[in-house]
Each structure stands twice: as structure tokens, then as C-alpha cells.
Design an enzyme around this catalytic site. Structure first.
Site, PDB file in Angstrom:
ATOM      1  N   ASP A  92       5.687   0.940   4.052  1.00 15.30           N
ATOM      2  CA  ASP A  92       4.661  -0.613   2.865  1.00 15.30           C
ATOM      3  C   ASP A  92       3.708  -0.684   4.238  1.00 15.30           C
ATOM      4  OD1 ASP A  92       4.371  -2.509   1.282  1.00 15.30           O
ATOM      5  OD2 ASP A  92       3.917  -3.557   2.775  1.00 15.30           O
ATOM      6  N   TYR A 150      -4.602  -7.966   2.008  1.00 20.55           N
ATOM      7  CA  TYR A 150      -4.881  -7.321   0.507  1.00 20.55           C
ATOM      8  C   TYR A 150      -6.567  -8.403  -0.027  1.00 20.55           C
ATOM      9  CZ  TYR A 150      -0.345  -6.381  -0.318  1.00 20.55           C
ATOM     10  OH  TYR A 150       1.070  -6.223   0.182  1.00 20.55           O
ATOM     11  N   HIS A 155      12.603  -0.608  -2.167  1.00 17.97           N
ATOM     12  CA  HIS A 155      11.330  -0.642  -1.327  1.00 17.97           C
ATOM     13  C   HIS A 155      12.177  -0.906   0.437  1.00 17.97           C
ATOM     14  CE1 HIS A 155       6.981  -1.474   0.244  1.00 17.97           C
ATOM     15  NE2 HIS A 155       7.934  -2.796   0.746  1.00 17.97           N
TER      16      HIS A 155
END
Length: 345
Positions: free
Chosen positions: A165, A268, A325
Site C-alpha cells: 500500500d 494523503y 488488498h
């Protein structure tokens, strides 16, 4: 919506993408507010305001089979890590994703500590590592420098780098900027940044799947939304993984540390700062031998992000696994086998 974003220069050099991301974040914020209101009505205030106090980490984190806890002091920062294996062995450095911590690598730590010095970091903002404030503290340049400094602080000049990730995005960039410090790189369900933004701008499905990136650009509401109901995000993230309640507590503990939610979301927010714009517009080319392991049931990214990689990864092997994931936790035996084959080549 996608055509409008293209027209007005989203992620282009003409107009900063940050302002459009913030606008989209506000739109998604209203939708999240409606979802929170629905949850409040449906589940009641008892669930809505539920928040367990977590003063100490769960006992499973002290399992000596996983390694020993330690701290690195780098870049005016204290980073927590867990290490297993002989110090004389080559270094294998693990970088976790959002919203996880070092514990996500427990299966790989056990499997590879015989032949490697395995070190799993709590990256800045996560777990027991320091959590500096402000999104500027989470720019890509800073995150990559943490990896570079950690390798040196551990007493090595290079390593095998393993990322999942967000850890994968950092690993790709580290290989591109500092190829001499990475011998081999293993990527697990992490998009190559240059390819990801290509797909984001051309694939409507991926654009919609990336809603949370825009939502995280707005202040306060993302932090509140993640904590409502005592971090239900982990229920969905780990739905295909057989975890005990105590193991789920590991991740809730990590995110419940003071200031941790904002610090983790700032990965982010730092992505779209003005000082990061040059990184977004440059091709990240990796010549390091690369293994890409991809769980085909990935929900946040379309399969196109794993294609068209030859111009960015000059020496890549791709392997697909029937998993989601968090494939390294869902199918650890498959992942470990593929890693071992790659490392023995």
C-alpha cells in the site's frame, strides 16, 4: 464529472490539482456526513460515540517469535521497529500501508528471519513512532529520507525493500531516487505512482474508487469519521482475514494514539501539497529487480494499474494471487513462496 476534471486541468501543470482535490473533498464530505447521520439513526448514539480507552498495546505484540522492539533516532524523529534474525544477515526492511502498522508483516518476519535481518517499521505517524504535526511533515521527500536514514541507522548500506500500500509507493520512489541502497524490491498491492495517476486521469472507475484521497484533503471530518463507532474501518479492511479480537486491537491501538489519525491521514494530504507537485509530474523509473504481488480482489484499485508498467519498471516480475488488498495477511503462504522464489533467482 471526469470530463469536467480533465477540462479544468486536474493533476496538470497548468492549474494546481490541490484546489480541485479540496473541492471534490468537500463534495465527498457532504456524502460522508449523510452516511454518518444514517449510522447515528440506525445504530444509535451508544454505537456512534463508542470509543474504547487503550493505554497499553495488546499482548500479542510482545510475541518474541515476531522479534524484539526497538527505536531508531533519525531526522529529529523517533521511529519504532521490530527486528528478527541475526544482525550479520542481509537486511530486509518492511514498510506497511495505511491504516496499519509493523504487525502486518508478522507472517513474513517469521518466514524470512532465518536468512535475513528482518526489520518492520512503524512509519512516522503510526504506532509507537513519533507523530509530527502538519502535512508538510509527510511529503514524499521526507518519507523517502526516513527509509534511507533507517537503513544507515540499522548499520547497513543497502537492503531488500518490501512495501505494501503506502509503503509500496515509498519503496518505488526510494528505488528511483536512491537505487544504490535497494538490492531488490517487493511490492504488495501498491500502485506505481506514475502509472496510478495515468489511470486515475483516464479511467472513471478508478477515479471513483479514489474518492477517499479527495475526502482526506478536507480538515477534521476525516478524523471524526474514522473514529466513529471505535474505528469500524478495520472491519471492512480485514473482512477476509482470520484475525482474533486481540489482533484487531493491534491496529485500533495504533490509530488511537494521540494525534495518530491526523498524522496518518496527512500521508494523503502531503501528497498534494505544492511542494510535492514536482514529484507528481515526474516519471518514477525503477531499474531495481522488482517483484509485484497483486491480490486480484483489490477493491480500491482497478487491474489497469498493474499493466503498462514496462516504461517505469525495467526489471519486473508480476504475480497475481486470489486475495484482497491485504494479501500478505490473507494468503501469507502464497506470498512467502513467491517472495522466496524471487529472492533465490
Amino acid at each position: 464529472m471526469l470530463s469536467i476534471i480533465r477540462r479544468f486541468g486536474f493533476f496538470s501543470g497548468r492549474i494546481p490539482g490541490y484546489y480541485y482535490s479540496l473541492l471534490l473533498g468537500l463534495v465527498y464530505g457532504y456524502l460522508v456526513l449523510f452516511g454518518l447521520l444514517y449510522s447515528f439513526i440506525r445504530k444509535g448514539p451508544g454505537w456512534f460515540f463508542k470509543r474504547k480507552r487503550r493505554g497499553t498495546w495488546p499482548g500479542c505484540m510482545d510475541n518474541e517469535e515476531l522479534g524484539k522492539h526497538g527505536f531508531l533516532r533519525i531526522n529529529n524523529l523517533k521511529l519504532h521497529y521490530v527486528a528478527a534474525g541475526d544482525r550479520s544477515k542481509p537486511l530486509m526492511l518492511f514498510l506497511h500501508g495505511f491504516p496499519e502498522c509493523w504487525y502486518s508483516w508478522r507472517h513474513q518476519m517469521k518466514a524470512f528471519s532465518v536468512n535475513y535481518r528482518c526489520v518492520a517499521l512503524d512509519m512516522r505517524g503510526f504506532g509507537e513512532s513519533d507523530r509530527p504535526s502538519g502535512k508538510e511533515s509527510y511529503r514524499m521527500e521526507v518519507l523517502v529520507d526516513d527509509v534511507k536514514a533507517s537503513i544507515s541507522a540499522l548499520g547497513y548500506s543497502s537492503c531488500t525493500l518490501v512495501g505494501h500500500d503506502w509503503g509500496s509507493v515509498i519503496a518505488y520512489t526510494c528505488c528511483s531516487w536512491y537505487p544504490d541502497i535497494v538490492d531488490k524490491v517487493i511490492i504488495i498491492n501498491g500502485p506505481h505512482p506514475s502509472r496510478y495517476f495515468e489511470v486515475l486521469k483516464t479511467n472513471p472507475t478508478q477515479f471513483l474508487k479514489a474518492w477517499y484521497i479527495f475526502f482526506f484533503q478536507i480538515p477534521l471530518l476525516p478524523e471524526f469519521a474514522l473514529s466513529v463507532g471505535d474505528f469500524p474501518v478495520f472491519k471492512n479492511l480485514f473482512k477476509n482475514i482470520d484475525l482474533t479480537d486481540e489482533q484487531v486491537e493491534v491496529y485500533k491501538y495504533s490509530m488511537s494514539r494521540p494525534g495518530a489519525i491526523s498524522a496518518q491521514i496527512n500521508y494523503y494530504r502531503g501528497l498534494l501539497t505544492s511542494s510535492s507537485s514536482s514529484w507528481l509530474h515526474k516519471d518514477i523509473v525503477v531499474n531495481t529487480p522488482t517483484l509485484l504481488i497483486w491480490g486480484v480482489n483489490e477493491e480500491a484499485m482497478v487491474m489497469d494499474v498493474t499493466k503498462g508498467l514496462k516504461k517505469y519498471l525495467t526489471n519486473v516480475s508480476k504475480q497475481y494471487v486470489d486475495a484482497g488488498h491485504c494479501v500478505q495477511q490473507e494468503k501469507p503462504s502464497d506470498v512467502n513462496r513467491l517472495m522466496k522464489e524471487f529472492l533465490e533467482e
